[in-house]
Write a protein that holds these residues in place. Structure first.
Motif, short mmCIF file in Angstrom:
data_model
loop_
_atom_site.label_atom_id
_atom_site.label_comp_id
_atom_site.label_asym_id
_atom_site.label_seq_id
_atom_site.Cartn_x
_atom_site.Cartn_y
_atom_site.Cartn_z
N UNK A 109 0.85 -1.24 0.04
CA UNK A 109 -0.15 -0.13 -0.05
C UNK A 109 0.80 1.06 0.04
N UNK A 110 2.18 1.02 0.47
CA UNK A 110 3.01 2.22 0.55
C UNK A 110 3.46 2.47 -0.95
N UNK A 111 3.42 3.81 -1.27
CA UNK A 111 3.87 4.30 -2.79
C UNK A 111 5.59 3.80 -2.91
N UNK A 112 5.85 3.53 -4.00
CA UNK A 112 7.21 3.18 -4.33
C UNK A 112 8.20 4.24 -3.99
N UNK A 113 8.00 5.48 -4.21
CA UNK A 113 8.78 6.38 -3.85
C UNK A 113 9.06 6.59 -2.54
N UNK A 114 8.04 6.09 -1.64
CA UNK A 114 8.25 6.40 0.00
C UNK A 114 8.73 5.11 0.60
N UNK A 115 8.83 4.00 -0.31
CA UNK A 115 9.42 2.95 0.17
C UNK A 115 11.09 3.18 -0.12
N UNK A 153 11.53 7.73 -9.04
CA UNK A 153 12.92 7.88 -8.28
C UNK A 153 13.30 9.28 -7.82
N UNK A 154 12.93 10.21 -9.27
CA UNK A 154 12.90 11.74 -9.09
C UNK A 154 12.12 12.23 -7.69
N UNK A 155 10.93 11.60 -7.47
CA UNK A 155 10.15 12.06 -6.44
C UNK A 155 10.69 11.56 -5.15
N UNK A 156 11.32 10.38 -5.07
CA UNK A 156 11.88 9.82 -3.75
C UNK A 156 13.09 11.02 -3.68
N UNK A 157 14.16 11.23 -4.53
CA UNK A 157 15.13 11.97 -4.19
C UNK A 157 14.57 13.46 -3.80
N UNK A 158 13.50 14.04 -4.32
CA UNK A 158 13.10 15.26 -3.83
C UNK A 158 12.68 15.24 -2.57
N UNK A 159 11.94 14.34 -2.12
CA UNK A 159 11.63 13.93 -0.77
C UNK A 159 12.70 13.74 0.06
#
Length: 122
Positions: A9-15, A52-58
């Motif tokens: 249920x956890x979005x991939x970028x948050x993982x 991955x861009x969203x994860x890096x931004x976070x």
């Protein structure tokens, strides 16, 4: 380095964010360490580059990563941002401890849970 659960249920970028934080906690990633490029990591994880861009931004917003144009992305722990996070966590812990008192969870059990969390890091 990263293992994504595509059925979670956890979005991939948050993982990716959570696992990066865990790798830092374990000492596997340290201040100054280079991170894979967005393209490289998206290819390795078989996800879209925007994930991955969203994860890096976070991670940048959390103050634990920085991207330097032409050089790449690096673990860069900003103490002042972490201090803010510590205060938030302390407030959450206070609420949780009050709840454990209400539920009459023994202090020993709380310590056991805390010790179990240390095993996750090691």
């Amino acid at each position: 380095m990263f293992e994504l659960n595509f059925s979670s249920q956890t979005p991939l970028y948050l993982q990716i964010v959570k696992q990066t934080r865990l790798l830092i906690a374990k000492g596997i990633l340290q201040d100054g360490d280079a991170m894979p490029s967005v393209r490289e990591l998206s290819k390795t994880l078989l996800v879209n580059t925007s994930t991955v861009s969203k994860a890096y931004k976070a991670l940048q917003d959390l103050g634990i990563m920085e991207t330097r144009p032409g050089t790449g992305s690096f673990i860069c722990i900003k103490k002042e941002m972490l201090d803010t996070e510590v205060k938030k966590i302390e407030a959450k812990l206070l609420d949780l401890f009050l709840e454990t008192r209400f539920l009459q969870i023994p202090e020993e059990r709380i310590k056991e849970i805390y010790d179990e969390s240390a095993k996750e890091v090691l």
